[in-house]
Design a protein around this motif. Structure first.
Motif, PDB file in Angstrom:
ATOM      1  N   LEU A 141       0.842  -1.209   0.000  1.00 30.59           N
ATOM      2  CA  LEU A 141       0.000   0.000   0.000  1.00 30.59           C
ATOM      3  C   LEU A 141       0.872   1.253   0.000  1.00 30.59           C
ATOM      4  O   LEU A 141       0.374   2.365   0.132  1.00 30.59           O
ATOM      5  CB  LEU A 141      -0.886   0.019   1.260  1.00 30.59           C
ATOM      6  N   LEU A 202      -9.017  -1.442  -5.263  1.00 27.52           N
ATOM      7  CA  LEU A 202      -8.372  -2.511  -4.494  1.00 27.52           C
ATOM      8  C   LEU A 202      -8.725  -3.897  -5.031  1.00 27.52           C
ATOM      9  O   LEU A 202      -7.860  -4.739  -5.229  1.00 27.52           O
ATOM     10  CB  LEU A 202      -8.765  -2.410  -3.019  1.00 27.52           C
ATOM     11  N   ALA A 298     -11.724  -1.964   6.605  1.00 26.36           N
ATOM     12  CA  ALA A 298     -10.580  -1.095   6.935  1.00 26.36           C
ATOM     13  C   ALA A 298     -10.408  -0.001   5.884  1.00 26.36           C
ATOM     14  O   ALA A 298     -10.049   1.128   6.197  1.00 26.36           O
ATOM     15  CB  ALA A 298      -9.302  -1.927   7.038  1.00 26.36           C
ATOM     16  N   SER A 299     -10.701  -0.338   4.612  1.00 25.84           N
ATOM     17  CA  SER A 299     -10.388   0.621   3.554  1.00 25.84           C
ATOM     18  C   SER A 299     -11.485   1.658   3.330  1.00 25.84           C
ATOM     19  O   SER A 299     -11.203   2.723   2.784  1.00 25.84           O
ATOM     20  CB  SER A 299     -10.072  -0.105   2.239  1.00 25.84           C
ATOM     21  N   ASN A 374      -5.656   4.320  20.750  1.00 24.21           N
ATOM     22  CA  ASN A 374      -4.533   3.411  20.453  1.00 24.21           C
ATOM     23  C   ASN A 374      -4.351   2.504  21.653  1.00 24.21           C
ATOM     24  O   ASN A 374      -4.065   2.979  22.754  1.00 24.21           O
ATOM     25  CB  ASN A 374      -3.242   4.191  20.253  1.00 24.21           C
ATOM     26  N   ARG A 376      -2.617  -0.870  23.555  1.00 25.21           N
ATOM     27  CA  ARG A 376      -1.479  -1.806  23.597  1.00 25.21           C
ATOM     28  C   ARG A 376      -1.668  -2.739  24.789  1.00 25.21           C
ATOM     29  O   ARG A 376      -2.139  -2.309  25.835  1.00 25.21           O
ATOM     30  CB  ARG A 376      -0.159  -1.047  23.834  1.00 25.21           C
ATOM     31  N   PRO A 448      -4.592  10.729  13.572  1.00 23.70           N
ATOM     32  CA  PRO A 448      -5.826  10.050  13.165  1.00 23.70           C
ATOM     33  C   PRO A 448      -5.574   8.619  12.713  1.00 23.70           C
ATOM     34  O   PRO A 448      -6.491   7.809  12.673  1.00 23.70           O
ATOM     35  CB  PRO A 448      -6.330  10.896  11.998  1.00 23.70           C
ATOM     36  N   PHE A 449      -4.315   8.318  12.386  1.00 25.62           N
ATOM     37  CA  PHE A 449      -4.009   6.984  11.849  1.00 25.62           C
ATOM     38  C   PHE A 449      -3.325   6.081  12.865  1.00 25.62           C
ATOM     39  O   PHE A 449      -2.724   5.075  12.491  1.00 25.62           O
ATOM     40  CB  PHE A 449      -3.113   7.117  10.613  1.00 25.62           C
ATOM     41  N   SER A 451      -0.592   4.956  15.847  1.00 26.76           N
ATOM     42  CA  SER A 451       0.800   5.273  16.168  1.00 26.76           C
ATOM     43  C   SER A 451       1.671   4.026  16.157  1.00 26.76           C
ATOM     44  O   SER A 451       1.166   2.905  16.233  1.00 26.76           O
ATOM     45  CB  SER A 451       0.852   5.880  17.566  1.00 26.76           C
ATOM     46  N   MET A 455       0.425   1.621  13.299  1.00 23.99           N
ATOM     47  CA  MET A 455      -0.064   2.749  12.501  1.00 23.99           C
ATOM     48  C   MET A 455      -0.698   2.254  11.208  1.00 23.99           C
ATOM     49  O   MET A 455      -0.201   1.300  10.596  1.00 23.99           O
ATOM     50  CB  MET A 455       1.112   3.649  12.179  1.00 23.99           C
ATOM     51  N   CYS A 456      -1.774   2.906  10.829  1.00 23.55           N
ATOM     52  CA  CYS A 456      -2.546   2.451   9.670  1.00 23.55           C
ATOM     53  C   CYS A 456      -1.663   2.313   8.418  1.00 23.55           C
ATOM     54  O   CYS A 456      -1.076   3.295   7.952  1.00 23.55           O
ATOM     55  CB  CYS A 456      -3.651   3.460   9.391  1.00 23.55           C
ATOM     56  N   PRO A 457      -1.587   1.125   7.830  1.00 23.06           N
ATOM     57  CA  PRO A 457      -0.751   0.960   6.639  1.00 23.06           C
ATOM     58  C   PRO A 457      -1.372   1.606   5.397  1.00 23.06           C
ATOM     59  O   PRO A 457      -0.686   1.796   4.391  1.00 23.06           O
ATOM     60  CB  PRO A 457      -0.685  -0.563   6.464  1.00 23.06           C
ATOM     61  N   GLY A 458      -2.671   1.957   5.474  1.00 20.28           N
ATOM     62  CA  GLY A 458      -3.339   2.542   4.304  1.00 20.28           C
ATOM     63  C   GLY A 458      -3.359   4.061   4.341  1.00 20.28           C
ATOM     64  O   GLY A 458      -4.032   4.690   3.522  1.00 20.28           O
ATOM     65  N   PHE A 461      -2.407   6.026   1.083  1.00 20.12           N
ATOM     66  CA  PHE A 461      -3.448   5.802   0.071  1.00 20.12           C
ATOM     67  C   PHE A 461      -4.713   6.584   0.448  1.00 20.12           C
ATOM     68  O   PHE A 461      -5.340   7.229  -0.408  1.00 20.12           O
ATOM     69  CB  PHE A 461      -3.731   4.285  -0.022  1.00 20.12           C
ATOM     70  N   ALA A 462      -5.062   6.554   1.736  1.00 22.03           N
ATOM     71  CA  ALA A 462      -6.289   7.233   2.185  1.00 22.03           C
ATOM     72  C   ALA A 462      -6.207   8.736   1.928  1.00 22.03           C
ATOM     73  O   ALA A 462      -7.127   9.330   1.355  1.00 22.03           O
ATOM     74  CB  ALA A 462      -6.520   6.955   3.668  1.00 22.03           C
ATOM     75  N   ILE A 499     -12.782   7.493  12.653  1.00 21.70           N
ATOM     76  CA  ILE A 499     -13.409   8.757  12.256  1.00 21.70           C
ATOM     77  C   ILE A 499     -14.897   8.707  12.607  1.00 21.70           C
ATOM     78  O   ILE A 499     -15.594   7.744  12.272  1.00 21.70           O
ATOM     79  CB  ILE A 499     -13.255   8.996  10.732  1.00 21.70           C
TER      80      ILE A 499
HETATM   81  C1  HEM Z   1      -9.042   8.294   6.626  1.00 20.77           C
HETATM   82  C2  HEM Z   1      -8.935   7.001   6.476  1.00 20.77           C
HETATM   83  C3  HEM Z   1      -8.344   6.062   7.489  1.00 20.77           C
HETATM   84  C4  HEM Z   1      -8.155   6.226   8.829  1.00 20.77           C
HETATM   85  C5  HEM Z   1      -8.486   7.433   9.698  1.00 20.77           C
HETATM   86  C6  HEM Z   1      -7.561   4.997   9.324  1.00 20.77           C
HETATM   87  C7  HEM Z   1      -7.210   4.776  10.650  1.00 20.77           C
HETATM   88  C8  HEM Z   1      -6.679   3.594  11.136  1.00 20.77           C
HETATM   89  C9  HEM Z   1      -6.355   3.355  12.513  1.00 20.77           C
HETATM   90  C10 HEM Z   1      -6.548   4.361  13.644  1.00 20.77           C
HETATM   91  C11 HEM Z   1      -5.874   2.095  12.598  1.00 20.77           C
HETATM   92  C12 HEM Z   1      -5.448   1.370  13.865  1.00 20.77           C
HETATM   93  C13 HEM Z   1      -4.111   1.839  14.328  1.00 20.77           C
HETATM   94  C14 HEM Z   1      -3.874   1.652  15.795  1.00 20.77           C
HETATM   95  O1  HEM Z   1      -4.701   1.139  16.534  1.00 20.77           O
HETATM   96  O2  HEM Z   1      -2.813   2.086  16.230  1.00 20.77           O
HETATM   97  C15 HEM Z   1      -5.886   1.525  11.274  1.00 20.77           C
HETATM   98  C16 HEM Z   1      -5.487   0.243  10.963  1.00 20.77           C
HETATM   99  C17 HEM Z   1      -5.540  -0.291   9.710  1.00 20.77           C
HETATM  100  N1  HEM Z   1      -5.898   0.363   8.541  1.00 20.77           N
HETATM  101 FE1  HEM Z   1      -6.515   2.268   8.386  1.00 20.77          FE
HETATM  102  N2  HEM Z   1      -7.392   4.123   8.275  1.00 20.77           N
HETATM  103  C18 HEM Z   1      -7.848   4.733   7.136  1.00 20.77           C
HETATM  104  C19 HEM Z   1      -7.840   4.221   5.859  1.00 20.77           C
HETATM  105  C20 HEM Z   1      -7.344   2.981   5.516  1.00 20.77           C
HETATM  106  C21 HEM Z   1      -7.269   2.457   4.177  1.00 20.77           C
HETATM  107  C22 HEM Z   1      -7.705   3.212   2.913  1.00 20.77           C
HETATM  108  C23 HEM Z   1      -6.764   1.188   4.271  1.00 20.77           C
HETATM  109  C24 HEM Z   1      -6.461   0.170   3.192  1.00 20.77           C
HETATM  110  C25 HEM Z   1      -6.410   0.355   1.952  1.00 20.77           C
HETATM  111  C26 HEM Z   1      -6.521   0.915   5.658  1.00 20.77           C
HETATM  112  C27 HEM Z   1      -6.024  -0.272   6.167  1.00 20.77           C
HETATM  113  C28 HEM Z   1      -5.784  -0.521   7.501  1.00 20.77           C
HETATM  114  C29 HEM Z   1      -5.347  -1.816   8.012  1.00 20.77           C
HETATM  115  C30 HEM Z   1      -5.113  -3.073   7.173  1.00 20.77           C
HETATM  116  C31 HEM Z   1      -5.187  -1.671   9.395  1.00 20.77           C
HETATM  117  C32 HEM Z   1      -4.741  -2.739  10.397  1.00 20.77           C
HETATM  118  C33 HEM Z   1      -3.250  -2.712  10.543  1.00 20.77           C
HETATM  119  C34 HEM Z   1      -2.670  -3.847  11.386  1.00 20.77           C
HETATM  120  O3  HEM Z   1      -3.365  -4.820  11.656  1.00 20.77           O
HETATM  121  O4  HEM Z   1      -1.493  -3.727  11.761  1.00 20.77           O
HETATM  122  N3  HEM Z   1      -6.872   2.027   6.388  1.00 20.77           N
HETATM  123  N4  HEM Z   1      -6.380   2.470  10.396  1.00 20.77           N
END
Ligand code: HEM
Length: 513
Positions: A141, A202, A298-299, A374, A376, A448-449, A451, A455-458, A461-462, A499
């Motif tokens: 991603l 995707l 997630a996406s 977040n 842990r 927002p993503f 830490s 941290m959000c891998p997307g 892209f987002a 969000i």
């Molecule tokens: C504005 C859009 C988005 C926001 C605000 C967001 C936010 C987050 C947050 C807060 C987490 C958890 C991180 C944590 O607990 O520390 C997360 C995890 C994740 N996000 Fe996003 N996300 C967004 C868009 C996306 C998109 C577009 C994708 C994929 C194309 C994506 C894929 C994932 C995945 C796969 C995880 C889990 C990661 C893991 O298991 O390690 N996210 N996201």
């Protein structure tokens, strides 16, 4: 030891305060107890009785009993709970991030995600190395792949937007607008465009056609599931949630391997995940499909509301909208108006990166609308160093929580934190990165993503896709709020999960420029 607050029971008692106004709940406790405090969260489970058994059980008070049907009753019982320590001071965040080994995110995620999306736990021992392979797939991603994803997303946004809303030649011919103003529901509009364009980017398209014919139905089911998402994450058993289980099964079936095999132009990210899942005989086809469904959530689960707020704030503040549009025209070197009669506008990844004002506007709307917690889980007993003077003892199994929304809304860090300032993150023509607390520069001031390791891998892209969406709208359309609209309010029911959605949709007007 940090001060201990007793008796927080998810979905009861204190947890209700949290859900209603998480910010106030945490701020009140911070004022009373300081930057670090521990909340004892009682665990709970449900015990079932049929009428006869219940009559014989004298130790249960009548007001503890809840009815599911005439013949079945249940009682909510408390079990040994957990200690959750909130770190409220963002100056301490960097210290927490250093404990990547002791403070693990995936243990928590592996408890919550399988129950929510309906696949077996990845860390259960039945799927050796799957967790690592999935983590590695997240690289697809980012980096070079992001350029391909951006190109594909641009084409799909143009396709959906032009066919459905701008009167382009389409398979559906819907939403045709003439030269005058049209009105619509803003959330619904963002949802229909972003959901489908993200999906196509995707997962790919059905081989003979460019669009899936049943996207509106998929989106409808997704919304039904998403409404129940906070309850599922809160461990409410799915069979207590009406038709949610059936809806989830329908959504999962959409991603069965035999269906996905017929799609073309699937992103490398999803294709790689499918390959990884194929390696495990211990996974049924339905389990594999459930993994793909989780990625759909997630996406789009956060991206759609984030897109709504980004556009909503701009439309509400025409001065901001005009400034962001001017920047866009400058970067693209385009004449003033670019109606959809013109050839499709393509904004390259390089050009997107030059849109600093737009970046700031998107980040400002994320600051105002994001409420992710977040979490842990401690893997061993250790002493958590918080700053130069303080440390706190942590025991194996304790939970450490950061709640960045309180930082996002801290007036010491962001002046007038309730106010949308589209250029808050820009200074002297560059991105502004210095924000202070107690006179010290913050390393983390926008989260927002999430830490650290989780941290959000997307995230790249987002942000790209939200910016691409804004680019096309600002180039193709004039946009205004409809008359007499009330201010959109944040719905706190998913506080802690990402969000926030608006409590209700708002009407807006648009016409071709
Ligand atoms: C504005 C859009 C988005 C926001 C605000 C967001 C936010 C987050 C947050 C807060 C987490 C958890 C991180 C944590 O607990 O520390 C997360 C995890 C994740 N996000 Fe996003 N996300 C967004 C868009 C996306 C998109 C577009 C994708 C994929 C194309 C994506 C894929 C994932 C995945 C796969 C995880 C889990 C990661 C893991 O298991 O390690 N996210 N996201």
């Amino acid at each position: 030891e940090p001060p201990l607050i007793q008796g927080w029971i998810p979905y009861l008692g204190k947890a209700l305060d949290f859900r209603l106004d998480s910010q106030a709940f945490l701020k009140n406790n911070q004022e009373k107890y300081g930057d670090v405090f521990t909340v004892y969260i009682a665990g709970w489970y449900l015990k079932w009785f049929n009428s006869n058994q219940f009559c014989n059980s004298s130790s249960i008070a009548a007001d503890q009993v809840h009815h599911l049907s005439n013949s079945t009753q249940y009682v909510l019982l408390l079990s040994p709970g957990k200690y959750m320590t909130f770190i409220m001071n963002p100056l301490m965040y960097p210290s927490i991030m250093k404990y990547g080994r002791q403070l693990d995110f995936h243990e928590f995620a592996d408890q919550v995600a399988p129950a929510t999306f309906g696949y077996p736990a990845v860390g259960s021992g039945r799927f050796p190395e799957m967790g690592d392979q999935i983590q590695r797939s997240f690289r697809l991603l980012q980096g070079e792949n992001l350029v391909l994803l951006a190109e594909c997303m641009m084409a799909n946004l143009n396709l959906v937007l032009r066919q459905d809303f701008l009167g382009g030649e389409g398979e559906r011919g819907a939403g045709v607008v003439g030269m005058g103003w049209s009105t619509g529901d803003l959330y619904d509009f963002c949802n229909s465009v972003m959901f489908e364009a993200t999906f196509l980017t995707l997962y790919g398209m059905p081989a003979p056609a460019r669009r899936h014919s049943d996207m509106a139905t998929l989106r409808h089911h997704f919304t039904k599931f998403d409404d129940m998402f906070p309850l599922l994450v809160g461990r409410i058993p799915i069979w207590l949630l009406g038709r949610t289980k059936a809806v989830r099964e329908t959504l999962i079936r959409y991603f069965l391997p035999q269906r996905m095999m017929c799609w073309s132009n699937t992103s490398q990210f999803i294709a790689r995940r499918a390959e990884v899942l194929e390696q495990y005989d211990t996974l049924s086809d339905t389990d594999k499909a459930a993994h793909h469904f989780a990625i759909l959530w997630a996406s789009v689960g956060n991206t759609v509301p984030a897109t709504f707020w980004a556009l909503y704030y701009l439309i509400n503040q025409q001065e901001a909208l005009q400034a962001v549009r001017n920047e866009l025209h400058q970067v693209l070197k385009l004449p003033e108006a670019q109606g959809p009669q013109q050839p499709e506008v393509i904004v390259s990844k390089e050009q997107l990166d030059q849109l600093l004002l737009m970046d700031s506007a998107v980040n400002e709307s994320l600051r105002l609308s994001s409420a992710s917690m977040n979490i842990r889980v401690a893997q061993e007993d250790f002493s958590l160093r918080l700053d130069e003077e303080r440390s706190a003892p942590v025991r194996k199994g304790d939970v450490i929580a950061l709640y960045p929304q309180t930082m996002h809304m801290d007036p010491e860090i962001f002046t007038d934190p309730e106010t949308y300032k589209y250029d808050r993150f820009i200074e002297g023509g560059r991105e502004k990165t210095d924000f202070f607390k107690h006179g010290q520069r913050l390393k983390y001031y926008r989260m927002p993503f999430g830490s650290g390791s989780s941290m959000c891998p997307g995230r790249f892209f987002a942000i790209n896709e939200i910016k691409q969406f804004l680019c096309l709208l600002l180039l193709y359309l004039d946009l205004e709020m409809a008359q007499g609209q009330e201010k959109a309010q944040l719905d706190n029911s998913r506080a802690g999960l990402g969000i926030l959605l608006p409590t209700k949709d708002v009407r807006f007007c648009y016409r071709i420029r």
